[in-house]
Design a protein around this motif. Structure first.
Motif, PDB file in Angstrom:
ATOM      1  N   ARG A 215       0.847  -1.185   0.000  1.00  0.00           N
ATOM      2  CA  ARG A 215       0.000   0.000   0.000  1.00  0.00           C
ATOM      3  C   ARG A 215       0.885   1.238   0.000  1.00  0.00           C
ATOM      4  O   ARG A 215       1.885   1.298   0.721  1.00  0.00           O
ATOM      5  N   GLU A 216       0.509   2.242  -0.779  1.00  0.00           N
ATOM      6  CA  GLU A 216       1.301   3.453  -0.867  1.00  0.00           C
ATOM      7  C   GLU A 216       0.443   4.696  -0.665  1.00  0.00           C
ATOM      8  O   GLU A 216      -0.754   4.709  -0.986  1.00  0.00           O
ATOM      9  N   PHE A 217       1.076   5.727  -0.152  1.00  0.00           N
ATOM     10  CA  PHE A 217       0.416   7.014   0.053  1.00  0.00           C
ATOM     11  C   PHE A 217       0.164   7.683  -1.285  1.00  0.00           C
ATOM     12  O   PHE A 217       1.020   7.659  -2.175  1.00  0.00           O
ATOM     13  N   VAL A 218      -1.020   8.292  -1.411  1.00  0.00           N
ATOM     14  CA  VAL A 218      -1.374   8.998  -2.641  1.00  0.00           C
ATOM     15  C   VAL A 218      -1.540  10.493  -2.388  1.00  0.00           C
ATOM     16  O   VAL A 218      -0.924  11.313  -3.064  1.00  0.00           O
ATOM     17  N   ALA A 219      -2.388  10.822  -1.416  1.00  0.00           N
ATOM     18  CA  ALA A 219      -2.680  12.230  -1.158  1.00  0.00           C
ATOM     19  C   ALA A 219      -3.280  12.359   0.236  1.00  0.00           C
ATOM     20  O   ALA A 219      -3.735  11.376   0.824  1.00  0.00           O
ATOM     21  N   ALA A 220      -3.289  13.586   0.747  1.00  0.00           N
ATOM     22  CA  ALA A 220      -3.901  13.845   2.046  1.00  0.00           C
ATOM     23  C   ALA A 220      -4.358  15.291   2.105  1.00  0.00           C
ATOM     24  O   ALA A 220      -3.857  16.146   1.355  1.00  0.00           O
ATOM     25  N   ILE A 221      -5.301  15.551   3.007  1.00  0.00           N
ATOM     26  CA  ILE A 221      -5.802  16.903   3.202  1.00  0.00           C
ATOM     27  C   ILE A 221      -6.151  17.081   4.670  1.00  0.00           C
ATOM     28  O   ILE A 221      -6.697  16.168   5.307  1.00  0.00           O
ATOM     29  N   THR A 222      -5.827  18.250   5.211  1.00  0.00           N
ATOM     30  CA  THR A 222      -6.196  18.545   6.590  1.00  0.00           C
ATOM     31  C   THR A 222      -7.590  19.161   6.610  1.00  0.00           C
ATOM     32  O   THR A 222      -7.935  19.976   5.751  1.00  0.00           O
ATOM     33  N   TRP A 223      -8.415  18.751   7.590  1.00  0.00           N
ATOM     34  CA  TRP A 223      -9.741  19.361   7.679  1.00  0.00           C
ATOM     35  C   TRP A 223      -9.622  20.851   7.970  1.00  0.00           C
ATOM     36  O   TRP A 223     -10.351  21.657   7.412  1.00  0.00           O
ATOM     37  N   LEU A 224      -8.705  21.202   8.855  1.00  0.00           N
ATOM     38  CA  LEU A 224      -8.487  22.608   9.174  1.00  0.00           C
ATOM     39  C   LEU A 224      -7.523  23.205   8.163  1.00  0.00           C
ATOM     40  O   LEU A 224      -6.388  22.761   8.034  1.00  0.00           O
ATOM     41  N   GLY A 225      -7.996  24.156   7.414  1.00  0.00           N
ATOM     42  CA  GLY A 225      -7.126  24.821   6.462  1.00  0.00           C
ATOM     43  C   GLY A 225      -7.074  24.190   5.093  1.00  0.00           C
ATOM     44  O   GLY A 225      -6.649  24.824   4.123  1.00  0.00           O
ATOM     45  N   GLY A 226      -7.481  22.947   4.987  1.00  0.00           N
ATOM     46  CA  GLY A 226      -7.488  22.292   3.679  1.00  0.00           C
ATOM     47  C   GLY A 226      -6.114  22.178   3.050  1.00  0.00           C
ATOM     48  O   GLY A 226      -5.980  22.228   1.819  1.00  0.00           O
ATOM     49  N   ILE A 227      -5.078  21.991   3.857  1.00  0.00           N
ATOM     50  CA  ILE A 227      -3.723  21.838   3.327  1.00  0.00           C
ATOM     51  C   ILE A 227      -3.604  20.458   2.692  1.00  0.00           C
ATOM     52  O   ILE A 227      -4.006  19.463   3.286  1.00  0.00           O
ATOM     53  N   THR A 228      -3.053  20.418   1.487  1.00  0.00           N
ATOM     54  CA  THR A 228      -2.963  19.159   0.760  1.00  0.00           C
ATOM     55  C   THR A 228      -1.528  18.680   0.592  1.00  0.00           C
ATOM     56  O   THR A 228      -0.586  19.480   0.574  1.00  0.00           O
ATOM     57  N   TYR A 229      -1.397  17.384   0.473  1.00  0.00           N
ATOM     58  CA  TYR A 229      -0.111  16.724   0.256  1.00  0.00           C
ATOM     59  C   TYR A 229      -0.313  15.669  -0.825  1.00  0.00           C
ATOM     60  O   TYR A 229      -1.361  15.014  -0.865  1.00  0.00           O
ATOM     61  N   TYR A 230       0.687  15.508  -1.674  1.00  0.00           N
ATOM     62  CA  TYR A 230       0.562  14.547  -2.764  1.00  0.00           C
ATOM     63  C   TYR A 230       1.856  13.749  -2.940  1.00  0.00           C
ATOM     64  O   TYR A 230       2.951  14.276  -2.760  1.00  0.00           O
ATOM     65  N   ALA A 231       1.692  12.502  -3.344  1.00  0.00           N
ATOM     66  CA  ALA A 231       2.847  11.718  -3.752  1.00  0.00           C
ATOM     67  C   ALA A 231       3.361  12.278  -5.073  1.00  0.00           C
ATOM     68  O   ALA A 231       2.578  12.758  -5.900  1.00  0.00           O
ATOM     69  N   ASP A 232       4.658  12.228  -5.277  1.00  0.00           N
ATOM     70  CA  ASP A 232       5.245  12.773  -6.504  1.00  0.00           C
ATOM     71  C   ASP A 232       4.649  12.130  -7.749  1.00  0.00           C
ATOM     72  O   ASP A 232       4.496  12.780  -8.785  1.00  0.00           O
TER      73      ASP A 232
END
Length: 118
Positions: free
Chosen positions: A45-62
């Motif tokens: 299993r690998e990380f794809v993306a994430a978002i914080t509920w507060l602020g809606g900050i997003t993170y993505y796998a390259d």
């Protein structure tokens, strides 16, 4: 109890778009980070993306930057993963998960299958 329910998976062709949804219930998720992971056959299993509920900050796998977009409704109950320009290598079971702060992801959905044909 906490439930994360994914939906929106299916069979599409390369180049198509698909939007996955994750409905969260059972507690207040303010302060949580909602993540998307995927697991292809025979792979970890690998990380794809994430978002914080507060602020809606997003993170993505390259590997998905520029093609996938993670968002959430302000009602803090639904998270989305918009996937564009899908490729066969995107074929996997996609999971929604939730974590608090720097902790590990502790809540997981059952997954939804995405299959991209060439």
């Amino acid at each position: 109890h906490v439930q994360l329910v994914e939906s929106g998976g299916g069979l599409v062709q390369a180049g198509d778009s698909l939007t996955l949804s994750c409905a969260a219930s059972g507690r207040t998720f303010s302060g949580y980070t909602m993540g998307w992971f995927r697991q292809a056959p025979g792979k970890e299993r690998e990380f794809v993306a994430a978002i914080t509920w507060l602020g809606g900050i997003t993170y993505y796998a390259d590997s998905v930057k520029g093609r996938l977009t993670c968002s959430r409704y302000d009602d803090k109950t639904t998270v989305y993963l918009q996937m564009n320009s899908l490729k066969p290598k995107d074929t996997a079971v996609y999971y929604c998960a939730a974590k608090w702060g720097a902790r590990s992801y502790e809540y997981w959905g059952q997954g939804t299958q995405v299959t991209v044909s060439s």
